[in-house]
Design an enzyme around this catalytic site. Structure first.
Site, short mmCIF file in Angstrom:
data_model
loop_
_atom_site.label_atom_id
_atom_site.label_comp_id
_atom_site.label_asym_id
_atom_site.label_seq_id
_atom_site.Cartn_x
_atom_site.Cartn_y
_atom_site.Cartn_z
N CYS A 1 -44.12 -3.21 -28.94
CA CYS A 1 -45.10 -2.32 -28.34
C CYS A 1 -44.74 -0.93 -28.84
CB CYS A 1 -44.97 -2.38 -26.83
SG CYS A 1 -45.00 -4.09 -26.23
N ARG B 1 -48.88 -0.76 -33.16
CA ARG B 1 -47.80 -1.64 -32.69
C ARG B 1 -48.28 -2.62 -31.63
NH1 ARG B 1 -42.62 1.19 -33.93
NH2 ARG B 1 -41.62 -0.16 -32.44
N TRP C 1 -48.25 -5.09 -27.05
CA TRP C 1 -48.54 -6.35 -27.73
C TRP C 1 -47.88 -7.42 -26.86
CZ3 TRP C 1 -45.48 -10.20 -30.20
CH2 TRP C 1 -46.21 -11.13 -30.93
N ASN D 1 -40.16 -1.52 -24.78
CA ASN D 1 -40.49 -2.23 -26.00
C ASN D 1 -39.32 -3.15 -26.31
OD1 ASN D 1 -41.28 -3.06 -28.58
ND2 ASN D 1 -40.31 -1.30 -29.55
N GLY D 2 -39.61 -4.43 -26.52
CA GLY D 2 -38.54 -5.38 -26.83
C GLY D 2 -38.74 -6.64 -26.02
N GLU E 1 -51.18 -14.71 -50.27
CA GLU E 1 -51.55 -13.45 -49.62
C GLU E 1 -53.06 -13.39 -49.37
OE1 GLU E 1 -50.12 -11.37 -48.01
OE2 GLU E 1 -51.45 -9.64 -47.93
N LYS F 1 -54.61 -12.81 -45.73
CA LYS F 1 -55.50 -11.68 -45.47
C LYS F 1 -56.81 -12.17 -44.89
CE LYS F 1 -53.70 -9.06 -45.78
NZ LYS F 1 -52.54 -8.27 -45.81
N GLU G 1 -56.40 -13.51 -41.32
CA GLU G 1 -55.99 -12.44 -40.42
C GLU G 1 -57.17 -11.59 -39.96
OE1 GLU G 1 -53.39 -9.79 -42.54
OE2 GLU G 1 -52.61 -8.87 -40.72
N HIS H 1 -52.49 -33.60 -53.61
CA HIS H 1 -51.46 -34.39 -52.91
C HIS H 1 -51.67 -34.42 -51.41
CE1 HIS H 1 -49.28 -35.12 -56.58
NE2 HIS H 1 -49.40 -33.83 -56.88
N LYS I 1 -49.23 -4.33 -35.97
CA LYS I 1 -48.76 -4.04 -37.33
C LYS I 1 -47.25 -4.13 -37.46
CE LYS I 1 -49.74 -1.23 -41.28
NZ LYS I 1 -50.28 -2.39 -42.00
C1 AGP Z 1 -50.14 -8.51 -43.07
O1 AGP Z 1 -51.41 -8.04 -43.23
C2 AGP Z 1 -49.54 -8.35 -41.74
N1 AGP Z 1 -49.76 -7.09 -41.19
C3 AGP Z 1 -48.13 -8.89 -41.60
O2 AGP Z 1 -48.02 -10.11 -42.23
C4 AGP Z 1 -47.00 -7.96 -42.08
O3 AGP Z 1 -46.96 -7.91 -43.46
C5 AGP Z 1 -45.67 -8.49 -41.51
O4 AGP Z 1 -45.73 -8.44 -40.12
C6 AGP Z 1 -44.48 -7.72 -42.01
O5 AGP Z 1 -44.54 -6.37 -41.65
P1 AGP Z 1 -43.61 -5.31 -42.36
O6 AGP Z 1 -44.03 -5.26 -43.79
O7 AGP Z 1 -43.85 -4.04 -41.63
O8 AGP Z 1 -42.21 -5.80 -42.22
#
Ligand code: AGP
Length: 592
Positions: A2, A27, A73, A97-98, A464, A468, A471, A487, A587
Site C-alpha cells: 500500500c 501502490r 492494495w 504497509n506490509g 510479455e 500485458k 493485465e 504439445h 504497480k
Molecule cells: C507489469 O505490467 C506489471 N506492472 C508487473 O508485472 C511488474 O512488472 C512487476 O510487479 C514487477 O514490478 P517491478 O518492476 O517494480 O519490480
C-alpha cells in the site's frame, strides 16, 4: 503493498495527505483513508473503498495540521470501507504497509482479552496492540508493539492530544522529508519529490518521532541514531496526461526518450560495472512479472554476446530454490520500482551468498539500489500506469548494454551482433506511428483467448505480450514457445481463439510460420507481427500481418514490444477497461 504518507507542519494536513496519496496511488487503489489531528488534539478519520479521488469530498470535514493517510492494495480482507486504513484503537490512528505474518495468533490473544475488531485486516491488530501498550508515550508504545510483530511493516501513527507522528519500519520502505517548518514521511521518494529540501531513508528496525521541533530517529531500544540526510533531488512527478487519454498511451509515446536516456545513463556506470563484473563466470537475472520478462531477453544477450552461462528466474522462485551462487556469480536484479519485495529479497539473498549484485532499476535510491554493488539506471522517467511499458523497454536496453559491455571485456565475446542501438529511438518512434494494431485489437476483444507465440528472443516478448494483454483487458492469454503449441495447448484452438506470432528472426521464421499454419488449419484466427518479408508472403490473406520496421534480431524486442503493448492498450480501450489501473493490481508489489 500500500502507500502511506504523513504530514506535520502548518498547512492543511488533509490536503497534503491527499496530494501524497495521489502520488502513491500506483501502490494500490482498493481504498483510501486519512486521519487528521485537530488543533484541540482530537483525531478525525475518513476512509472510503475505491480510489483516492473518492476521499476528496470528505476531506473538508477533517481539519488540522498533522495527518496520516493510506492507499490500499488488499491483502487481508476484501476492499471495503471497514478494511480501509487508518485503523483506530483508543485514541490512536494507524496506517500500515506490509504484512503481519503472525497476526492471527496476535488477534486471538487480543480477542481472549476482550478486544473486538471492526476489520478483517492484519493491520488493525497493530492498532489494538499500540493502544494496549500506550502509557502516555506513543514512541515507547510503538517500540513495544513492533517487538511482537513478524513480517513486514511501514507504520505511521498519530495519537490524540499529542502533536507528533510515530513511524516504524521493517522490510517495507519509509522515507522522511525535511521541509521549512514542516515534515513528511512516505512510502517512497517519488511521493516527496518537490515537497521538501532534504530526505532521509529509514533502515530496518528504525523508529522515528516527528514533532514540530524536528525528527528524531531511534533504534529498537530507543537509543538515538543518526541517518544520513540527502538533498531531495527527485523530479516532481507530473500527473498531467499531456493531452493523452491514458497514462499507458502517454508512456508508450515516451519510449524513444526512455531508450535514449537509458543509453546515455549507462555511460556513467559502465566503468563501475566493468570492475564489478571482473572475474564473473555466471550470470543470473531475477525479477517479477514484466521485469522477469526483460530478464529473459537479458539472458539471451549475455549468452549470445558474451557466451557466458546465464539463467533467469522469477525472484520468488529464486529465493526458495537454494540457488547455486559463488563469488564469481553476478545477479542482475531487474525492477522498475526497485521496491518489489521478492526482487529485493532475492538481491539480499544473492549478496549474502557472495554474488555481485547489479540493480537494474528505474528508481534510484530504492531499496534495491541500497543492496546492490552497482546500479544500472533505467532512465524511463516516472511510470504511472500500472502496466509497465517504457520501463520494460528501458530494462531491455540497459541489459543489452550490460551484456555488450561484459562481452567486450571477455575473451569469448562476440559483439558482431551487438550494433545499432543508436538507431533505436528513431525506430521506436516509427513503430509507434506505423504499426497498426487496431484490427487485431478488435479480433482479440472478441476472442475467447489469445496465444502469443515466438521462438528464442521473440518468445521472451511473447510472454510479455500475453501478460500485458491479460493485465489491461482481462482476456485470457498465454505466451508460448512456438514449437510447444502442438504439445497440448493446440486443443484450445477453435474459431474463437486468436494466435499472435512474433517473428523477428529470419532464420527461425519458417518454423514459426508452421505453428501459425497449425492454428489456421484448426479454424483459429491468426496474426503475425513481423519485419521478415518472407512471412508476409507466406501468410498474407490468411492471417492478419502487422508489419514493423526492419532492425537486427537482438534489438527487435524494442520494436515488437511496442507492437504488443499498443495491442494491449487498444484492446483494453475497446473493451472499456481502464488500462492505467487494472482491477486487483498495484504497480509496486512490496509484499511477498
Ligand atoms: C507489469 O505490467 C506489471 N506492472 C508487473 O508485472 C511488474 O512488472 C512487476 O510487479 C514487477 O514490478 P517491478 O518492476 O517494480 O519490480
Amino acid at each position: 503493498m500500500c502507500g502511506i504518507i504523513g504530514y506535520l507542519g502548518k498547512k492543511n494536513a488533509a490536503d497534503e495527505v491527499f496530494c501524497g496519496l495521489q502520488r502513491l496511488e500506483y501502490r494500490g487503489y482498493d481504498s483510501a483513508g486519512a486521519a487528521v489531528l485537530s488543533a484541540d488534539g482530537k483525531i478525525s478519520v475518513v476512509k472510503k473503498q475505491g480510489r483516492v479521488d473518492n476521499l476528496k469530498p470528505y476531506l473538508k470535514d477533517i481539519a488540522g495540521a498533522t495527518g496520516i493517510g493510506h492507499t490500499r492494495w488488499a491483502t487481508h480482507g476484501k476492499p471495503s470501507d471497514a478494511n480501509a486504513h487508518p485503523h483506530v484503537a483508543g485514541g490512536i490512528a494507524l496506517v500500515h504497509n506490509g504484512i503481519i505474518e503472525n497476526y492471527a495468533e496476535l488477534k486471538s490473544a487480543l480477542e481472549a482479552c476482550g478486544e473486538t475488531f471492526l476489520s478483517e485486516t492484519d493491520s488493525e491488530v497493530i492498532a489494538k496492540l499500540l493502544s494496549k501498550n500506550f502509557k502516555g508515550d506513543l514512541i515507547c508504545a510503538l517500540a513495544e508493539t513492533v517487538k511482537v510483530l513478524k513480517g513486514s511493516y511501514a507504520l505511521m501513527a498519530i495519537c490524540e492530544g499529542n502533536n507528533s507522528i510515530a513511524v516504524a519500519k521493517y522490510r517495507s520502505s519509509v522515507i522522511l522529508g525535511y521541509g521549512e517548518n514542516e515534515y513528511f514521511c512516505a512510502s517512497d521518494e517519488p511521493a516527496l519529490a518537490g515537497k521538501c529540501k532534504e530526505i532521509c531513508v529509514l533502515d530496518d528496525g528504525d523508529i522515528a518521532c516527528i514533532t514540530p521541533d524536528g525528527i528524531e530517529i531511534y533504534n529498537g531500544n530507543l537509543q538515538r541514531i543518526i541517518r544520513e540526510k540527502k538533498p531531495n533531488t527527485g523530479a516532481e512527478q507530473s500527473l498531467d496526461l499531456g493531452g493523452y487519454p491514458h497514462y499507458m498511451l502517454k508512456e508508450l509515446h515516451e519510449i524513444p526518450v526512455a531508450v535514449e536516456n537509458t543509453a546515455k545513463a549507462f555511460e556513467g556506470v559502465s566503468a563501475k560495472l566493468k570492475s564489478a563484473l571482473n572475474g564473473v563466470d555466471r550470470i543470473i537475472l531475477v525479477g517479477c512479472g514484466t521485469a522477469y520478462h526483460a530478464g529473459l531477453a537479458g539472458k539471451r544477450y549475455f549468452e549470445q554476446f558474451a557466451r557466458v552461462p546465464a539463467e533467469c528466474d522469477t525472484a520468488g522462485e529464486f529465493r526458495y530454490k537454494n540457488p547455486v551462487i559463488t563469488e564469481r556469480t553476478a545477479v542482475f536484479a531487474v525492477s522498475q520500482s526497485g521496491e518489489t519485495a521478492d526482487t529485493v529479497e532475492a538481491a539480499r539473498l544473492a549478496r549474502g551468498l557472495g554474488a555481485k549484485v547489479i540493480a537494474v532499476t528505474n528508481v534510484l535510491n530504492s531499496a534495491l539500489t541500497r543492496i546492490a554493488d552497482v546500479t544500472v539506471p533505467v532512465s524511463a522517467g516516472p511510470e504511472i500506469c500500472v502496466a509497465a511499458t517504457k520501463s520494460y523497454i528501458g530494462q531491455i536496453t540497459a541489459l543489452y548494454l550490460c551484456a555488450v559491455g561484459f562481452a567486450k571485456n571477455g575473451s569469448n565475446g562476440n559483439c558482431a551482433f551487438a550494433d545499432g542501438l543508436e538507431a533505436m529511438p528513431k525506430l521506436c518512434k516509427k513503430t509507434l506511428a506505423q504499426v497498426n494494431t487496431y484490427s487485431l485489437a478488435n479480433m482479440c476483444a472478441l476472442s475467447s483467448g489469445v496465444y502469443f507465440l515466438g521462438r528464442d528472443i521473440d518468445y521472451a516478448v511473447a510472454l510479455e505480450g500475453s501478460l500485458k494483454l491479460k493485465e489491461v483487458s482481462y482476456i485470457h492469454s498465454e505466451g508460448y514457445p512456438a514449437g510447444e503449441l502442438k504439445h497440448g495447448t493446440l486443443a484450445l484452438i477453435d474459431e474463437n481463439a486468436v494466435a499472435v506470432a512474433l517473428i523477428f528472426d529470419e532464420t527461425l521464421a519458417g518454423k514459426t510460420v508452421c505453428a501459425v499454419e497449425q492454428v489456421l488449419s484448426r479454424g483459429g484466427k491468426a496474426a503475425v507481427i513481423t519485419n521478415v518479408e518472407s512471412v508476409k508472403k507466406a501468410l498474407s490473406g490468411r492471417a492478419l500481418v502487422l508489419e514493423t520496421c526492419a532492425c537486427g534480431k537482438f534489438l527487435s524486442p524494442l520494436v515488437s514490444a511496442i507492437a504488443v503493448q499498443k495491442l494491449a492498450y487498444e484492446t483494453a480501450v475497446i473493451l472499456g477497461r481502464d488500462p492505467d489501473k487494472p482491477r486487483n493490481l498495484a504497480k509496486s508489489v512490496t509484499v511477498e
